[in-house]
Design a protein around this motif. Sequence first.
Motif: not given
Length: 141
Positions: A42-47, A49-54, A84-96
């Motif tokens: 649930h936390a992964i999906e919510t985080l 879910d966009g820039p304000d997902g947190w 999330i850090e593990t799934m996405f490459a460095p520089g990915s916007p998802a790392l935010a």
Amino acid sequence: MCAFAAGTDDSPPEAAPPLPAPRQTPLEAPVILDRIDAMTRHAIETLLDGPDGWRPLGRDLVARWPEARALELIFAIVSAAEAIETMFAPGSPALASAAAGYKVAALLGVDLFAMQSLGLPHHAAADFIAYWRSDPWFRLV
């Protein structure tokens, strides 16, 4: 009479060693692990879910799993951020989103410390609700 003679020791008996903390029964451990796994998903999906997902994450976890231990929420959020850090490459916007997850976990940790310091109930996730309602700066409950 010698103070060291057998049967003449008037000192109090040694204190019994402290009892170990109660352990989970074998049936509780899988339930807790399944709950943490569901909270992490649930936390992964919510985080993500966009820039304000947190923003709703802490409240959502408390609402969905009020019986969970308070620290389970923090563990699940940190696990989600790490995933999330593990799934996405460095520089990915998802790392935010991962950084936001660590922020939410830290904020819950601060609330948990405040609850404990004030002598408030602080073991279950539901205990956050009473604390948030008493906090004049927290108006989202």
